[in-house]
Write a protein that holds these residues in place. Structure first.
Motif, PDB file in Angstrom:
ATOM      1  N   ILE A  15      75.384  11.293  75.006  1.00 16.84           N
ATOM      2  CA  ILE A  15      75.093  12.200  76.121  1.00 16.84           C
ATOM      3  C   ILE A  15      76.380  12.922  76.488  1.00 16.84           C
ATOM      4  O   ILE A  15      77.402  12.296  76.742  1.00 16.84           O
ATOM      5  N   VAL A  16      76.329  14.244  76.486  1.00 18.10           N
ATOM      6  CA  VAL A  16      77.495  15.055  76.804  1.00 18.10           C
ATOM      7  C   VAL A  16      77.543  15.363  78.295  1.00 18.10           C
ATOM      8  O   VAL A  16      78.600  15.321  78.920  1.00 18.10           O
ATOM      9  N   MET A  17      76.362  15.670  78.884  1.00 20.26           N
ATOM     10  CA  MET A  17      76.328  16.050  80.292  1.00 20.26           C
ATOM     11  C   MET A  17      74.923  15.819  80.851  1.00 20.26           C
ATOM     12  O   MET A  17      73.939  15.974  80.133  1.00 20.26           O
ATOM     13  N   ILE A  18      74.855  15.475  82.130  1.00 22.60           N
ATOM     14  CA  ILE A  18      73.594  15.387  82.863  1.00 22.60           C
ATOM     15  C   ILE A  18      73.782  16.192  84.147  1.00 22.60           C
ATOM     16  O   ILE A  18      74.743  15.979  84.877  1.00 22.60           O
ATOM     17  N   ALA A  19      72.871  17.127  84.396  1.00 21.54           N
ATOM     18  CA  ALA A  19      72.980  17.973  85.590  1.00 21.54           C
ATOM     19  C   ALA A  19      71.594  18.296  86.113  1.00 21.54           C
ATOM     20  O   ALA A  19      70.637  18.359  85.347  1.00 21.54           O
ATOM     21  N   PRO A  20      71.460  18.518  87.429  1.00 23.08           N
ATOM     22  CA  PRO A  20      70.167  18.948  87.961  1.00 23.08           C
ATOM     23  C   PRO A  20      69.822  20.325  87.418  1.00 23.08           C
ATOM     24  O   PRO A  20      70.691  21.165  87.226  1.00 23.08           O
ATOM     25  N   GLU A  21      68.540  20.529  87.137  1.00 25.13           N
ATOM     26  CA  GLU A  21      68.093  21.840  86.671  1.00 25.13           C
ATOM     27  C   GLU A  21      68.215  22.843  87.805  1.00 25.13           C
ATOM     28  O   GLU A  21      67.930  22.521  88.957  1.00 25.13           O
ATOM     29  N   ALA A  22      68.652  24.060  87.494  1.00 20.76           N
ATOM     30  CA  ALA A  22      68.779  25.103  88.522  1.00 20.76           C
ATOM     31  C   ALA A  22      67.425  25.373  89.148  1.00 20.76           C
ATOM     32  O   ALA A  22      66.414  25.454  88.446  1.00 20.76           O
ATOM     33  N   GLN A  23      67.395  25.500  90.469  1.00 17.40           N
ATOM     34  CA  GLN A  23      66.142  25.746  91.180  1.00 17.40           C
ATOM     35  C   GLN A  23      66.258  27.027  91.991  1.00 17.40           C
ATOM     36  O   GLN A  23      67.321  27.359  92.497  1.00 17.40           O
ATOM     37  N   GLU A  24      65.135  27.714  92.111  1.00 14.33           N
ATOM     38  CA  GLU A  24      65.079  28.921  92.947  1.00 14.33           C
ATOM     39  C   GLU A  24      65.103  28.504  94.412  1.00 14.33           C
ATOM     40  O   GLU A  24      64.605  27.437  94.771  1.00 14.33           O
ATOM     41  N   PRO A  41      65.606  16.620  96.252  1.00 14.98           N
ATOM     42  CA  PRO A  41      66.062  16.075  94.971  1.00 14.98           C
ATOM     43  C   PRO A  41      65.674  17.014  93.830  1.00 14.98           C
ATOM     44  O   PRO A  41      64.708  17.774  93.940  1.00 14.98           O
ATOM     45  N   ALA A  42      66.426  16.961  92.760  1.00 17.35           N
ATOM     46  CA  ALA A  42      66.110  17.788  91.591  1.00 17.35           C
ATOM     47  C   ALA A  42      64.807  17.294  90.975  1.00 17.35           C
ATOM     48  O   ALA A  42      64.616  16.098  90.791  1.00 17.35           O
ATOM     49  N   ALA A  43      63.898  18.215  90.683  1.00 24.22           N
ATOM     50  CA  ALA A  43      62.637  17.848  90.067  1.00 24.22           C
ATOM     51  C   ALA A  43      62.840  17.456  88.608  1.00 24.22           C
ATOM     52  O   ALA A  43      62.122  16.627  88.079  1.00 24.22           O
ATOM     53  N   GLN A  44      63.826  18.063  87.970  1.00 20.78           N
ATOM     54  CA  GLN A  44      64.113  17.782  86.573  1.00 20.78           C
ATOM     55  C   GLN A  44      65.618  17.757  86.359  1.00 20.78           C
ATOM     56  O   GLN A  44      66.370  18.354  87.113  1.00 20.78           O
ATOM     57  N   LEU A  45      66.022  17.072  85.317  1.00 19.93           N
ATOM     58  CA  LEU A  45      67.428  17.037  84.949  1.00 19.93           C
ATOM     59  C   LEU A  45      67.616  17.731  83.615  1.00 19.93           C
ATOM     60  O   LEU A  45      66.756  17.680  82.744  1.00 19.93           O
ATOM     61  N   LEU A  46      68.752  18.353  83.449  1.00 19.08           N
ATOM     62  CA  LEU A  46      69.125  18.961  82.191  1.00 19.08           C
ATOM     63  C   LEU A  46      70.087  17.992  81.514  1.00 19.08           C
ATOM     64  O   LEU A  46      71.142  17.671  82.063  1.00 19.08           O
ATOM     65  N   VAL A  47      69.703  17.484  80.343  1.00 20.43           N
ATOM     66  CA  VAL A  47      70.518  16.520  79.612  1.00 20.43           C
ATOM     67  C   VAL A  47      71.000  17.183  78.331  1.00 20.43           C
ATOM     68  O   VAL A  47      70.203  17.698  77.555  1.00 20.43           O
TER      69      VAL A  47
END
Length: 92
Positions: A15-24, A41-47
């Motif tokens: 795993i290189v990075m885990i971040a919350p997905e950008a939200q409007e 809370p972030a609905a999804q994570l970008l891994v």
């Protein structure tokens, strides 16, 4: 298309990075300040994974046509005894 197969396909992927997905911005949230009455809370994570181009193609296929599940493996984890799990053999 329904894919009824479950399998460990990339054991040991880094795993290189885990971040919350950008939200409007949502209603009631100021676009200038970015603040809302209550943090959401972030609905999804970008891994981001470090994988080969071939494995990246498999991940994209799974993202488009199936689901992706991630799990944390311990340092001593092995892949001995793993295999494809289908609807027919899931309870064996």
């Amino acid at each position: 298309m329904k894919i009824g197969i479950r399998n460990m396909v990339m054991p040991g992927a880094r795993i290189v990075m885990i971040a919350p997905e950008a939200q409007e911005p949502t209603e009631g949230e100021s676009e200038e300040s970015g603040a809302s009455a209550e943090p959401q809370p972030a609905a999804q994570l970008l891994v981001t994974l470090a994988v080969t181009p071939h494995d990246a193609e498999r991940i994209v296929f799974a993202a488009e046509y199936a689901r992706i599940w991630l799990s944390l493996e311990g340092a001593e984890a092995t892949q001995d005894g793993t295999g494809i799990v289908t609807e027919e053999n899931v309870f064996e």
